[in-house]
Design an enzyme around this catalytic site. Structure first.
Site, PDB file in Angstrom:
ATOM      1  N   GLU A 260       0.826  -1.215   0.000  1.00  0.00           N
ATOM      2  CA  GLU A 260       0.000   0.000   0.000  1.00  0.00           C
ATOM      3  C   GLU A 260       0.855   1.258   0.000  1.00  0.00           C
ATOM      4  OE1 GLU A 260      -2.905  -0.209   3.156  1.00  0.00           O
ATOM      5  OE2 GLU A 260      -3.863  -1.969   2.282  1.00  0.00           O
TER       6      GLU A 260
ATOM      7  N   GLU B  18      -3.944  -9.113   0.580  1.00  0.00           N
ATOM      8  CA  GLU B  18      -4.360  -8.851   1.960  1.00  0.00           C
ATOM      9  C   GLU B  18      -5.882  -8.874   1.975  1.00  0.00           C
ATOM     10  OE1 GLU B  18      -1.825  -5.912   3.909  1.00  0.00           O
ATOM     11  OE2 GLU B  18      -3.613  -5.255   4.981  1.00  0.00           O
TER      12      GLU B  18
HETATM   13  C1  GAL Z   1      -4.008  -2.594   5.510  1.00  0.00           C
HETATM   14  C2  GAL Z   1      -2.514  -2.518   5.776  1.00  0.00           C
HETATM   15  C3  GAL Z   1      -2.130  -3.345   6.988  1.00  0.00           C
HETATM   16  C4  GAL Z   1      -3.061  -3.058   8.112  1.00  0.00           C
HETATM   17  C5  GAL Z   1      -4.461  -3.396   7.676  1.00  0.00           C
HETATM   18  C6  GAL Z   1      -5.494  -3.255   8.762  1.00  0.00           C
HETATM   19  O1  GAL Z   1      -4.459  -1.560   4.748  1.00  0.00           O
HETATM   20  O2  GAL Z   1      -1.810  -2.982   4.684  1.00  0.00           O
HETATM   21  O3  GAL Z   1      -0.813  -3.035   7.361  1.00  0.00           O
HETATM   22  O4  GAL Z   1      -2.953  -1.726   8.446  1.00  0.00           O
HETATM   23  O5  GAL Z   1      -4.811  -2.528   6.626  1.00  0.00           O
HETATM   24  O6  GAL Z   1      -6.786  -3.483   8.243  1.00  0.00           O
END
Ligand code: GAL
Length: 801
Positions: free
Chosen positions: A418, A494
C-alpha cells in the site's frame, strides 16, 4: 571431473560462524563515549541477544501518542491516537556492548560482522572505531571487519540504535532483536550469501540443480558440489573450475527427485567446497528444495504442475509476549497452529522475514511471500522508510534476495505494501526499478505489491507492470481489476481484516463496520470489520467462484502489538483485533471458519457463542456453527432448533450455519452434523458452566531442549466442579516455575490489558491465558505451578533434555 582435484582433504577449520548471544551489556539512552573500549559499562544491564528492550513495558499511552489523521484508513481530520505502535517504550536510543575473541585470525582470513536485523538505524563500532551504519530496522546487512579485528585478543563491539517517533504503523520492537554473527573465512572463499541454487528443469526421472557461486577465488581454484538427500546420502556431485571474477556455475543432475511442497517439504543440501589443489579452503552448506513454480493466466499459480491456491495469512514479526526478539519455539508453535488451520502460506508483512522463520517454513511446508517495505519514497508516517529509500532501497532488496533466495518456501517477493507511491509518475518508475532489482538478483520468482488504490493503479499502469497484481481488500473491484490488468490473475495479497476478541459476543448480532463498544472489545460473531475491509465470507466467494483469483493472505493469522483498530483513539487498547488467533495464539471462533474451508484433511465442527449467559434467559442469542459439513441440526437442552443447510442466499449462509432466533436458556447446546446423504456423522456440544473451581494446564510440548531458548506454551484455563470449562472466568492467577527452566511470560489475548507479560501473575481473559516456560542450559525437570485465590491449583512437569 577436473584432473588432480580428487581425494579432497578435509579441513574443518576453514570457516566459522560465531553467533554472539550471551554476555551483552545494554542500556537505554545515549551515554557519551559508549563506543570506547575503555568505557565502563558495569552498571549496564546484562542481556542475551536476540533482545527487545521495549517488551518489558510498562504499557503507557504516553509512549506513542500521536495526533494524526491515518490517511490509509480514510481519515482526513487528525485525532489523538494511542497504542498505535503497541504503547511500549520502544522510542529513543539504546546501546549494546559485547566483547568477543576470534581464535586463529590472521592476514589470510576475512572476517564479517553480520546482522540479521537491528531496530533501528544501527551505528556499529569495533574497538572504538565506527565501522559502519545501516538504516532500516528490518534489513540484513554485514560489514567486513578484517582490518579492524584484533588477533587473539578481546574485541569490543558497540552498537548504537535509535528509534524515532512516528516511524511505524505497528510495534516495531527495539534493539538487537535478531542474531548477530561473526563469520571468519579464508581470503579466498565464497562471498557472503554468494551461493544461489535453483532447479531449472524437473521431470519424474531427474532434476537439474543449477549452482551459481560468487567468490573471491582466483585462478586454479575448483569447486566441488555434493548434493545430499534428506538422509545425508550423497546423490550427486560435480567439480567446476573457477570462472571470471571468482564466479562458479554448475548444473548437476539429481536422479528421481523428491519434490518440495507444503504437503511434502522434502529438503536436499548442496555442500559446496572450494579447493586449492587438494587443500579445502571453503565449505558452505545450502539447504534447498526441488520444486517448480509457475504463474500463468491459464492456471494461476501452479506448484509442481498442480494448481495451488494460497490459503495464507499475513504475519507481523512480533511474537506477542516475547516482542520482536526472534524465538524459534514461538514461531514453530505459531506455524503448527497454522498447519492445523489448513493454512499453506505466510506473508511477512510488511518487511523482511527472520531467517529462522524461513527455515521453519522450508521444513514444515509453507509457501512464503517475502515482503520488503511499507513505504517507498512517499511517506505514510513522518519518520518512515521514505527517509532512506533513495540511498538504501536497492541495497536492502539485494540483501533480502541474496540472503534468502535458496529457501524453497519463498515463491514470491513483494516490493511494497500500500505504498503511497501508487500515485504519481515517479511511483511507476520506482515500482519498475524495484521489480527489476528483484529480477536481476533472482530471475526465478515474481514480484507483487499489495495495492489498496486499485482504481488508481488500473488507470496509471502501476498494476499492469507488476508480475503479480496484489489487491488489498476491495472485494468489489476484483472483477474490474481482472479485466483491467493484463496478467490474467489476481492475488488477494491482503484480505478480510475482520475484527474480533476471543470469547466476547455482543448483542444484537448485526453485521457492521467500525463498530465500537464501551469495553473496547469486538464481537466474536465475526460480522465486524473496518470501513475498508470485510468479513471472511466475502473473500471466500471470490476465492471459490473466480478461478483467476490465485489465493488470499488474511490480515492476520495472529493478533499483534499495535494498530488497535477500531479503537485506535481509545485507551487502553494496545494491540490488534484482526487475528484469526489472539495474541496468546489461542484460536478465536474465526479460526474454525477458516479451518472448515482450509483444512481438507480433518473435519471441523465448532459452536459459538459460549453458553454462559446469566441474565439473558429468554433473550435471542444466535448460535453459529462453523463446520466443514454441509448441514446440521441444533438442539438446546434436547429441543431441536431445526436443521440448517449451507446455501447461496448470502455469503454468510454459504459458509456458516446460523440459528438466529435461538433463545437463551442455561444447559446444553448440541449440534449434530450430516453428511451429503443426510446421515448424522458428527456431533459437538457445549454446556453452561458453574463457578470456577479448578485450574487446568495443557502444554504444547512437555519435552524441551536445554539450550536456554526453548519454550513450552502452557494453556491455562479454569473448570467448574464438573470439569466444564468456564468461558467467562477472569480470575487472577499466579505462576511459579522451578527446576531446570524459568518463567518467561504470560499472555491472555486481551487487547486492552495493561499487565506486563513478564510479571508472574495475570488475569484470565474469557477463561484462558497462556504461560511461556523457558528452558535453561541445564538438563532436568521443570515444574510450573499455577495458583489462584479460591481455586484448586495445578502443577505441570516438563523435561529439559
Ligand atoms: C491494511 C494494511 C495493513 C493493516 C491493515 C489493517 O491496509 O496494509 O498493514 O494496516 O490494513 O486493516
Amino acid at each position: 571431473m577436473i584432473a588432480g582435484a580428487c581425494a579432497p582433504q578435509k579441513d574443518n577449520n576453514i570457516r566459522s560462524n560465531q553467533v554472539l548471544t550471551e554476555g551483552w551489556k545494554f542500556t537505554k539512552g545515549n551515554p557519551g563515549g559508549a563506543q570506547a573500549t575503555t568505557f565502563n559499562d558495569n552498571g549496564w544491564q546484562e542481556v542475551t541477544v536476540p533482545h527487545d528492550w521495549a517488551i518489558y513495558g510498562p504499557f503507557d499511552k504516553k509512549w506513542d501518542i500521536q495526533n494524526v489523521a491515518i490517511e490509509q484508513n480514510g481519515e482526513t481530520v487528525p485525532t489523538e491516537k494511542t497504542g498505535r505502535t503497541g504503547a511500549l517504550p520502544h522510542i529513543g536510543d539504546g546501546w549494546y556492548r559485547k566483547t568477543f575473541t576470534v581464535a586463529d585470525f590472521d592476514e589470510n582470513k576475512t572476517a564479517l560482522l553480520v546482522f540479521e536485523g537491528a531496530m533501528s538505524e544501527p551505528e556499529v563500532y569495533l574497538n572504538g572505531e565506527k565501522i559502519g551504519e545501516w538504516a532500516y530496522g528490518y534489513a540484513y546487512f554485514y560489514f567486513d571487519i578484517s582490518d579492524k579485528l584484533l588477533k587473539d585478543k578481546e574485541n569490543t563491539l558497540a552498537v548504537h540504535l535509535s528509534n524515532k517517533e512516528f516511524a511505524s504503523r505497528w510495534y516495531p520492537g527495539a534493539g538487537l532483536y535478531r542474531n548477530v554473527n561473526v563469520v571468519v573465512k579464508n581470503k579466498q572463499s565464497f562471498d557472503q550469501w554468494g551461493i544461489f541454487v535453483t532447479t531449472p528443469t524437473i521431470t519424474a526421472e531427474k532434476a537439474t540443480v543449477n549452482i551459481k557461486a560468487a567468490s573471491s577465488a582466483k585462478g586454479g581454484i575448483n569447486m566441488l558440489t555434493e548434493i545430499l538427500d534428506a538422509d545425508g546420502k550423497i546423490v550427486a556431485s560435480s567439480w567446476q573450475a573457477v570462472g571470471a571474477n571468482g564466479a562458479f556455475e554448475d548444473n548437476i543432475t539429481v536422479p528421481l527427485p523428491k519434490l518440495w511442497s507444503p504437503e511434502t517439504p522434502y529438503l536436499y543440501k548442496a555442500v559446496t567446497k572450494l579447493f586449492d589443489g587438494k587443500i579445502g579452503i571453503d565449505e558452505v552448506t545450502t539447504r534447498f528444495g526441488i520444486r517448480e513454480i509457475k504463474y500463468t493466466a491459464e492456471n494461476g499459480f501452479t506448484l509442481n504442475g498442480k494448481v495451488t491456491k494460497f490459503k495464507g495469512v499475513c504475519l507481523h514479526h512480533d511474537l506477542g509476549p516475547l516482542g520482536a526478539a526472534v524465538n524459534v519455539a514461538a514461531m514453530r508453535r505459531q506455524m503448527e497452529i497454522l498447519k492445523d488451520l489448513g493454512c499453506n502460506a505466510i506473508r511477512s508483512s510488511h518487511n523482511m522475514p527472520s531467517f529462522e522463520q524461513l527455515e521453519l517454513a522450508d521444513e514444515m511446508g509453507f509457501l512464503f511471500l517475502a515482503e520488503s517495505f511499507d513505504e517507498w519514497a512517499k511517506p505514510k508516517v513522518e519518520n518512515g522508510y521514505h527517509r532512506f529509500f533513495d540511498e538504501y532501497a536497492e541495497k536492502d532488496v539485494v540483501n533480502l534476495v541474496r540472503a534468502t533466495r535458496n529457501h524453497p518456501s519463498i515463491v514470491m517477493w513483494s516490493s511494497g505494501n500500500e505504498v503511497p507511491d501508487q500515485y504519481g509518475a515517479e511511483g511507476l518508475v520506482r515500482a519498475k526499478f524495484l521489480q527489476d532489482v528483484f529480477h536481476r538478483e533472482d530471475p526465478t520468482r515474481p514480484v507483487t505489491v499489495g495495492m489498496d488504490q486499485v482504481k488508481q493503479t488500473m488507470q496509471s499502469g502501476f498494476g499492469a507492470l507488476l508480475d503479480i497484481p496484489g489487491l488489498n481488500y476491495r472485494v468489489h473491484l476484483y472483477e474490474d481489476a481482472h479485466k483491467a490488468f493484463p496478467q490474467g490473475f489476481i492475488l488477494g495479497s491482503e484480505t478480510a481484516s475482520t475484527v474480533s476478541s476471543r470469547g466476547i459476543y455482543k448483542f444484537p448480532v448485526v453485521q457492521e463496520k467500525e463498530k465500537q463498544y464501551d469495553d473496547l472489545q469486538c464481537s466474536s460473531y465475526d460480522l465486524e470489520a473496518c470501513s475498508w475491509s470485510n468479513v471472511p465470507d466475502e473473500d471466500f466467494v471470490l476465492q471459490d467462484d473466480k478461478p483467476w483469483v490465485i489465493g488470499e493472505f488474511v490480515w492476520t493469522g495472529f493478533d499483534y502489538l499495535g494498530e488497535p483498530t477500531p479503537y485506535d483513539n481509545f485507551w487502553p487498547s494496545r494491540s490488534s483485533y484482526f487475528g484469526i488467533c489472539d495474541m496468546a495464539g489461542l484460536p478465536k471462533d474465526r479460526y474454525y471458519l477458516y479451518r472448515s474451508r482450509w483444512n481438507t484433511d480433518e473435519a471441523t465442527l465448532h459452536i459459538l457463542p459460549h453458553w454462559n449467559w446469566q441474565g439473558r434467559e429468554g433473550q435471542v442469542t444466535p448460535v453459529f456453527v462453523y463446520t466443514s459439513y454441509d448441514s446440521a441440526e441444533l438442539f438446546i437442552n434436547g429441543k431441536s432448533q431445526g436443521i440448517q443447510k449451507k446455501n447461496n442466499s448470502t455469503p454468510q449462509h454459504r459458509y456458516r450455519l446460523m440459528w438466529n432466533d435461538v433463545k437463551y436458556e442455561p444447559g446444553e447446546v448440541k449440534v449434530v452434523a450430516f453428511d451429503k446423504n443426510g446421515k448424522p456423522v458428527a456431533e459437538e456440544k457445549i454446556q453452561t458452566a458453574g463457578a470456577p473451581y479448578k485450574i487446568v494446564l495443557e502444554a504444547d510440548r512437555t519435552k524441551l531442549t536445554a539450550d536456554g531458548n526453548d519454550m513450552s506454551f502452557v494453556t491455562v484455563s479454569v473448570v467448574d466442579e464438573n470439569g466444564l470449562p468456564c468461558p467467562t472466568a477472569t480470575n487472577r492467577l499466579n505462576f511459579a516455575v522451578n527446576g531446570a527452566g524459568s518463567y518467561r511470560a504470560a499472555c491472555n489475548g486481551d487487547a486492552t490489558s495493561l499487565e506486563v507479560f513478564h510479571s508472574p501473575s495475570m488475569e484470565l481473559f474469557s477463561g484462558k491465558l497462556v504461560v511461556l516456560v523457558q528452558s535453561g542450559k541445564d538438563k532436568g525437570d521443570i515444574t510450573l505451578k499455577v495458583t489462584g485465590s479460591g481455586l484448586k491449583d495445578a502443577e505441570l512437569k516438563l523435561q529439559s533434555l
